[in-house]
Design a protein around this motif. Structure first.
Motif, short mmCIF file in Angstrom:
data_model
loop_
_atom_site.label_atom_id
_atom_site.label_comp_id
_atom_site.label_asym_id
_atom_site.label_seq_id
_atom_site.Cartn_x
_atom_site.Cartn_y
_atom_site.Cartn_z
N PRO A 52 -6.60 -1.04 4.85
CA PRO A 52 -5.74 0.15 4.85
C PRO A 52 -5.44 0.71 6.23
O PRO A 52 -4.44 1.40 6.40
CB PRO A 52 -6.51 1.16 3.99
N LEU A 91 -1.68 -2.59 -2.13
CA LEU A 91 -2.29 -3.26 -0.99
C LEU A 91 -2.52 -4.73 -1.33
O LEU A 91 -2.98 -5.06 -2.42
CB LEU A 91 -3.62 -2.59 -0.65
N HIS A 120 -0.70 2.58 4.74
CA HIS A 120 -1.67 2.04 5.69
C HIS A 120 -1.19 2.26 7.12
O HIS A 120 -0.01 2.43 7.39
CB HIS A 120 -2.05 0.59 5.41
N ASP A 178 -5.94 -7.54 2.93
CA ASP A 178 -5.40 -6.57 3.88
C ASP A 178 -6.34 -5.38 3.96
O ASP A 178 -7.16 -5.13 3.07
CB ASP A 178 -4.01 -6.13 3.45
N ASN A 206 0.84 -1.21 0.00
CA ASN A 206 0.00 0.00 0.00
C ASN A 206 0.88 1.26 0.00
O ASN A 206 0.47 2.31 0.48
CB ASN A 206 -0.95 0.01 1.21
#
Length: 348
Positions: free
Chosen positions: A298, A292, A214, A296, A210
Motif C-alpha cells: 500500500p 490492491l 496507495h 503489491d 487499491n
C-alpha cells in the motif's frame, strides 16, 4: 574512468551512460535488447550516445557466462554499474525462470567478472520492493528485509546477499542502491505513468489499483542518476562501527559493502499523481477502480538520510515538474500534438 554499464538500452542505464560520458568517462555498454517491451524505444535510447567517441557497445546477455567473461577480459573496466535485469515486477509470476537467469545467474557472472579482473567498485541496482511486508515508514536500510512479496524482490535481495559474500571473500567493494519508483523521459512503457498517458490520450480508462490510495516515493530520473554517479565515485570500506551482535544490514564489519535507499523523501498518493498528469495533459482520466494487486504494497516511503549524509544526495525535482517533463518528452517522441482546451487545464 573506464566504466562498464550493463543495461545501457534500458531506462535508467541509458541515462547513467549519458551522464558518465558527459563528464568525460569512457563507457562500455552491455545490453541484449530483449523484446520484453518495444525494442525500437531501446534502440532510440542508445542512439542518443552510440556515436560518442568514448562509448563502446557490446551486445550480449548477462546470463551468458562466456559472453560476460569475454566482456571483462577484453575491456577491463575500472568500475561497474550493473543496471541490467529482467524488468517488470509482475511479469515474474508468468516467467520466473527468466528472472532467475537474468537477475541471479547474470549477477553472479558480473560478480565473477569483477573479482577476476580487479574491478575497483561495483554499484548495482536493488529495489524498494525488498522491503516487502515491512510497514514501518519511512523504509530504512537499517531495517530487516526478510519478507519480500514478489519473486522480483527476492532476486534483488539475493543480489544484496551475493554482493556481500563477494565483498567479504574477495574484497570487491560493492554498493547496492534500492531504487524507489523511478519515472521520467525515456521511461518504460509498462510503468504506470507511460500506461496512463497513453490511455488518457486515447480516451481509454486507466486501471487504478487499491482505488488510488496507495502511496509511492516517485523519483525523477535525473535525481536517480545524480545518486548513482555519486555512489560510483564513493568506494565503500569496512564499517568499523559495525557490531556482529546487533548486525546492521546496511553495512558490514567484515566487507567493503554498503546499501542505500535512493528516492524522493516525499511520498505521493497515486490519485494525486494521476491528477498532476491530467493537468499536464489537459484531459480528465476515466478511472477504473480496482483492489490492491497480489504482491503489491500500500505504501513506500524512502529514508535517504544515509545517502544524503555520505554523498550529499538531495533530490530536487517535484512530481509536478517531473510529470510535466515526461509529458513534453512523450508528445515529442510520439509526435502527439497538444490539442488540449486551455480553458479545461487547471494550473498545477
Amino acid at each position: 574512468m573506464k566504466v562498464l554499464v550493463t543495461g545501457t538500452a534500458g531506462f535508467i542505464g541509458s541515462h547513467v551512460a549519458q551522464a558518465l560520458l558527459a563528464r568525460g568517462d569512457e563507457v562500455i555498454g552491455f545490453d541484449n535488447l530483449n523484446d520484453y517491451y518495444d525494442v525500437a524505444l531501446k534502440r532510440a535510447r542508445l542512439a542518443r550516445f552510440a556515436d560518442h567517441p568514448a562509448y563502446t557497445h557490446v551486445h550480449g546477455d548477462l546470463a551468458d557466462r562466456d559472453a560476460v567473461e569475454a566482456l571483462f577480459r577484453e575491456h577491463r573496466p575500472q568500475r561497474v554499474v550493473n543496471l541490467a535485469a529482467q524488468a517488470g515486477v509482475r511479469y515474474a509470476a508468468e516467467n520466473p525462470h527468466v528472472y532467475v537467469a537474468s537477475n541471479v545467474t547474470g549477477f553472479l557472472h558480473v560478480l565473477e567478472g569483477a573479482r577476476r579482473h580487479g574491478v575497483e567498485h561495483l554499484v548495482y541496482a536493488s529495489t524498494s520492493s525488498v522491503y516487502g511486508a515491512n510497514t514501518a515508514m519511512p523504509f530504512s536500510e537499517h531495517q530487516s528485509t526478510e519478507h519480500p512479496l514478489t519473486l522480483y524482490a527476492a532476486t534483488k535481495k539475493a543480489n544484496e546477499a551475493m554482493a556481500h559474500s563477494y565483498a567479504h571473500l574477495y574484497g570487491v567493494p560493492c554498493t547496492g542502491l534500492r531504487f524507489f519508483t523511478v519515472y521520467g523521459p525515456w521511461g518504460r512503457p509498462d510503468m504506470a505513468l507511460f500506461l496512463f498517458t497513453r490511455a488518457i490520450l486515447a480516451g481509454e480508462p486507466i486501471p487504478v489499483f487499491n482505488h488510488g490510495r496507495h502511496k509511492r516515493s516517485f523519483t525523477y530520473i535525473d535525481d536517480i542518476v545524480a545518486g548513482v554517479v555519486r555512489a560510483l565515485d564513493r568506494v565503500p570500506g569496512v564499517d568499523d562501527t559495525w557490531n556482529g551482535t546487533t548486525p546492521d544490514p546496511s553495512s558490514s564489519g567484515v566487507a567493503p559493502y554498503r546499501l542505500y535507499n535512493i528516492g524522493s523523501a516525499q511520498s505521493v498518493e497515486l490519485l494525486r499523481y494521476i491528477e498532476v498528469l491530467e493537468q499536464c495533459l489537459g484531459r480528465k482520466a476515466t478511472l477504473r477502480m480496482l483492489p490492491l494487486q497480489a504482491g503489491d504494497v500500500p505504501a513506500t516511503e524512502a529514508d535517504c538520510t544515509d545517502l544524503a549524509r555520505d554523498m550529499g544526495y538531495a533530490p530536487s525535482v517535484t512530481v509536478e515538474d517531473g510529470v510535466a517533463r515526461f509529458v513534453a518528452w512523450y508528445r515529442e517522441y510520439y509526435g502527439v500534438r497538444d490539442t488540449r482546451d486551455a480553458s479545461a487545464a487547471v494550473a498545477v
